[in-house]
Design a protein around this motif. Structure first.
Motif, PDB file in Angstrom:
ATOM      1  N   VAL A  41    -112.152 -61.130 -29.919  1.00 53.61           N
ATOM      2  CA  VAL A  41    -111.851 -60.641 -28.702  1.00 53.61           C
ATOM      3  C   VAL A  41    -110.361 -60.245 -28.541  1.00 53.61           C
ATOM      4  O   VAL A  41    -110.423 -59.064 -27.763  1.00 53.61           O
ATOM      5  CB  VAL A  41    -111.555 -62.354 -27.951  1.00 53.61           C
ATOM      6  CG1 VAL A  41    -111.177 -62.192 -26.418  1.00 53.61           C
ATOM      7  CG2 VAL A  41    -112.874 -63.137 -27.858  1.00 53.61           C
ATOM      8  N   HIS A  45    -110.373 -56.218 -27.243  1.00 59.67           N
ATOM      9  CA  HIS A  45    -109.983 -55.744 -25.889  1.00 59.67           C
ATOM     10  C   HIS A  45    -108.601 -55.513 -25.782  1.00 59.67           C
ATOM     11  O   HIS A  45    -107.920 -55.611 -24.760  1.00 59.67           O
ATOM     12  CB  HIS A  45    -110.205 -57.112 -24.921  1.00 59.67           C
ATOM     13  CG  HIS A  45    -111.747 -57.484 -24.994  1.00 59.67           C
ATOM     14  ND1 HIS A  45    -112.649 -56.560 -23.987  1.00 59.67           N
ATOM     15  CD2 HIS A  45    -112.693 -58.392 -25.461  1.00 59.67           C
ATOM     16  CE1 HIS A  45    -113.847 -56.910 -24.582  1.00 59.67           C
ATOM     17  NE2 HIS A  45    -113.860 -58.085 -24.964  1.00 59.67           N
ATOM     18  N   CYS A  69    -111.986 -64.084 -17.634  1.00 60.51           N
ATOM     19  CA  CYS A  69    -113.300 -63.855 -17.436  1.00 60.51           C
ATOM     20  C   CYS A  69    -113.683 -63.073 -19.030  1.00 60.51           C
ATOM     21  O   CYS A  69    -115.134 -63.549 -19.402  1.00 60.51           O
ATOM     22  CB  CYS A  69    -113.410 -62.480 -16.497  1.00 60.51           C
ATOM     23  SG  CYS A  69    -113.197 -63.029 -14.814  1.00 60.51           S
ATOM     24  N   THR A  70    -112.847 -62.343 -19.569  1.00 58.83           N
ATOM     25  CA  THR A  70    -113.476 -61.979 -21.088  1.00 58.83           C
ATOM     26  C   THR A  70    -113.646 -63.251 -21.897  1.00 58.83           C
ATOM     27  O   THR A  70    -114.608 -63.438 -22.651  1.00 58.83           O
ATOM     28  CB  THR A  70    -112.440 -61.127 -21.466  1.00 58.83           C
ATOM     29  OG1 THR A  70    -111.210 -61.767 -21.544  1.00 58.83           O
ATOM     30  CG2 THR A  70    -112.262 -59.771 -20.787  1.00 58.83           C
ATOM     31  N   TRP A  74    -117.231 -64.258 -23.522  1.00 56.06           N
ATOM     32  CA  TRP A  74    -117.393 -64.507 -24.881  1.00 56.06           C
ATOM     33  C   TRP A  74    -117.950 -65.744 -25.371  1.00 56.06           C
ATOM     34  O   TRP A  74    -119.060 -65.669 -26.175  1.00 56.06           O
ATOM     35  CB  TRP A  74    -116.140 -63.866 -25.628  1.00 56.06           C
ATOM     36  CG  TRP A  74    -116.182 -64.246 -27.135  1.00 56.06           C
ATOM     37  CD1 TRP A  74    -116.904 -63.290 -28.188  1.00 56.06           C
ATOM     38  CD2 TRP A  74    -115.512 -65.181 -27.824  1.00 56.06           C
ATOM     39  NE1 TRP A  74    -116.398 -63.943 -29.325  1.00 56.06           N
ATOM     40  CE2 TRP A  74    -115.708 -64.725 -29.251  1.00 56.06           C
ATOM     41  CE3 TRP A  74    -114.739 -66.169 -27.422  1.00 56.06           C
ATOM     42  CZ2 TRP A  74    -115.486 -65.671 -30.161  1.00 56.06           C
ATOM     43  CZ3 TRP A  74    -114.063 -67.081 -28.420  1.00 56.06           C
ATOM     44  CH2 TRP A  74    -114.398 -66.664 -29.787  1.00 56.06           C
ATOM     45  N   GLN A  85    -120.543 -58.553 -20.358  1.00 51.95           N
ATOM     46  CA  GLN A  85    -119.012 -58.437 -20.214  1.00 51.95           C
ATOM     47  C   GLN A  85    -118.705 -57.936 -18.914  1.00 51.95           C
ATOM     48  O   GLN A  85    -118.916 -56.828 -18.489  1.00 51.95           O
ATOM     49  CB  GLN A  85    -118.272 -57.468 -21.230  1.00 51.95           C
ATOM     50  CG  GLN A  85    -116.880 -57.642 -21.551  1.00 51.95           C
ATOM     51  CD  GLN A  85    -116.489 -58.767 -22.238  1.00 51.95           C
ATOM     52  OE1 GLN A  85    -116.911 -59.743 -22.847  1.00 51.95           O
ATOM     53  NE2 GLN A  85    -115.223 -59.305 -21.607  1.00 51.95           N
ATOM     54  N   GLN A  87    -116.143 -56.220 -16.087  1.00 52.12           N
ATOM     55  CA  GLN A  87    -115.464 -54.947 -16.071  1.00 52.12           C
ATOM     56  C   GLN A  87    -114.281 -55.128 -14.889  1.00 52.12           C
ATOM     57  O   GLN A  87    -114.323 -55.863 -14.040  1.00 52.12           O
ATOM     58  CB  GLN A  87    -116.518 -53.509 -15.555  1.00 52.12           C
ATOM     59  CG  GLN A  87    -117.380 -53.365 -16.601  1.00 52.12           C
ATOM     60  CD  GLN A  87    -117.012 -53.178 -18.044  1.00 52.12           C
ATOM     61  OE1 GLN A  87    -115.933 -52.532 -18.308  1.00 52.12           O
ATOM     62  NE2 GLN A  87    -117.795 -53.581 -19.170  1.00 52.12           N
ATOM     63  N   GLU A  88    -113.568 -54.224 -14.806  1.00 56.07           N
ATOM     64  CA  GLU A  88    -112.357 -54.277 -14.053  1.00 56.07           C
ATOM     65  C   GLU A  88    -112.776 -54.228 -12.760  1.00 56.07           C
ATOM     66  O   GLU A  88    -112.213 -54.710 -11.635  1.00 56.07           O
ATOM     67  CB  GLU A  88    -111.288 -53.100 -14.253  1.00 56.07           C
ATOM     68  CG  GLU A  88    -110.864 -53.216 -15.779  1.00 56.07           C
ATOM     69  CD  GLU A  88    -109.681 -52.233 -16.086  1.00 56.07           C
ATOM     70  OE1 GLU A  88    -109.386 -51.540 -14.976  1.00 56.07           O
ATOM     71  OE2 GLU A  88    -109.028 -52.430 -16.915  1.00 56.07           O
TER      72      GLU A  88
END
Length: 410
Positions: A41, A45, A69-70, A74, A85, A87-88
């Motif tokens: 992770v 990222h 959130c990530t 995961w 996954q 996104q922004e």
């Protein structure tokens, strides 16, 4: 967030509930390290390593929400469920609802509103990530085992415990020696009194023997002033001494008893005065009740009459309201009839329809005249066309007849 026991019942939160987020965060960090989140992770990222209280305290809500959130996505994928996954530019509410739905699919209870997760930190965020980490560990087949302690460390601990016992014994001996030294340092007042008494007796015997003094008074006074500070016995009082505390307690006790006697006298006086005033109030109340008893009876009878009058008024008002309702209905019907009669009268007296009929007749006459003119013109044109056709036909016939006659003459 309400805590639950093994049966699922809600347990009341204690005073240490404010620190549950820190405990959950530490457990979560250990579980993430077991799942090797640093390689899968953080490096992927470009995220910094998490501290022990990253999700327990607010530092940067935007960054914390992104990391939350990530990590949640995961962990859900590590637990065997497919999760995209985030996104922004995705909707935070949609992401949170998806995460909570996945958490419910694992059978975990969610008894807090989704808005608690928007900040990206707090007890709820730690709870969600901790549950997902547990599910990921279960899916990977990880199981907790009992810790195995090495034997060398135990021996060292036993040695240190023995050393501690020795040091404690030494400390006790040192304390006893210090107490004995302090006792020797204290001045025994009884011995000092005996010594002074003996010196006084010797001085008295010497004074009886010496009948005449040869010393100078000024020198004697100077010597007394010089030696006087050394002759004073000063006993230093220690505030930690229990005797001083006992004396203070006795002094405070005497002060309390003396003040209690004075205050008790004042309180007894106040009590007597209050009892007297209460007796006076009771006697006056009885006197007033006896004097105003007939007025009270009259008031009660008047109140009964008033209640009866109110009942009659309510009954009469009920009939009046019914009659008012009927009257309103009749007035509505009357107004409708008036409107109808007015409309009929206005239609009978109004001459506008006749005027309109006359105007229509004049228009019809004008139109008929125009039609007659047009018909005459059309008839004239038709007659002319017929005459032209006849003249043309006769001319054609004459032309055909003349050549035949000429041919017969030849």
């Amino acid at each position: 967030m309400a805590e639950r026991d093994e049966d699922g019942a809600v347990v009341e939160r204690g005073p240490g509930a404010a620190y549950t987020a820190f405990v959950l965060m530490e457990e979560l960090l250990d579980k993430l390290k077991l799942l090797s989140y640093e390689e899968e992770v953080l490096r992927r990222h470009n995220v910094r390593p998490l501290s022990r209280h990253y999700f327990a305290l607010p530092t940067n809500p935007g960054e914390q929400f992104f990391v939350f959130c990530t990590l949640a996505a995961w962990l859900i994928t590590k637990a065997g469920h497919h999760f995209e996954q985030p996104q922004e530019y995705d909707d935070p509410n949609a992401i949170i609802s998806k995460i909570l739905s996945e958490l419910r699919s694992f059978g975990r209870p969610v008894d807090f509103p989704p808005s608690k997760l928007k900040a990206g930190y707090g007890e709820q965020a730690c709870y969600v990530l901790d549950c997902l980490a547990e599910e990921a560990l279960k899916y990977s087949g990880f199981s907790w085992k009992r810790p195995v302690y090495p034997t060398d460390e135990l021996e060292e601990e036993e040695i240190t415990e023995d050393d501690m016992e020795l040091t404690l014994n030494k400390l006790e001996e040192d304390v006893v020696e210090e107490e004995s030294d302090n006792e020797e340092d204290f001045i025994d007042l009884n011995v000092l009194k005996a010594q002074t008494y003996r010196s006084d007796v010797k001085d008295s015997t010497k004074q009886e023997e010496i009948l005449q003094s040869t010393t100078d008074a000024a020198e004697w006074n100077l010597e007394v002033e010089r030696v006087l500070p050394q002759l004073k016995v000063t006993v230093r009082t220690d505030n930690k001494d229990w005797r001083i505390h006992v004396d203070q307690m006795h002094q405070h006790k005497d002060g309390i008893e003396s003040s209690l006697k004075e205050t008790r006298g004042y309180l007894d006086k106040f009590l007597n005065e209050i009892n007297r005033t209460l007796e006076k109030i009771n006697s006056r109340e009885k006197y007033i009740n006896n004097q105003l008893e007939h007025l009270i009876q009259e008031y009660r009878s008047a109140q009964a009459l008033l209640s009866e009058a109110k009942e009659k008024y309510q009954e009469g008002s009920g009939g009046v309201t019914e009659r008012i309702r009927v009257l309103s209905e009749i007035t509505e019907v009357l107004e409708k009839v008036k409107q109808e009669t007015e409309e009929k009268g206005s239609s009978m007296t109004d001459g506008t329809p006749l005027v309109r009929i006359k105007q229509a007749l004049t228009k019809l006459k004008q139109e008929t005249i125009q039609m007659d003119i047009q018909i005459g013109v059309m008839e004239h044109t038709l007659l002319q066309s017929k005459l032209k056709e006849k003249s043309n036909m006769t001319r054609d016939m004459n032309e055909t007849m003349i050549p035949e006659a000429t041919i017969g003459a030849y």
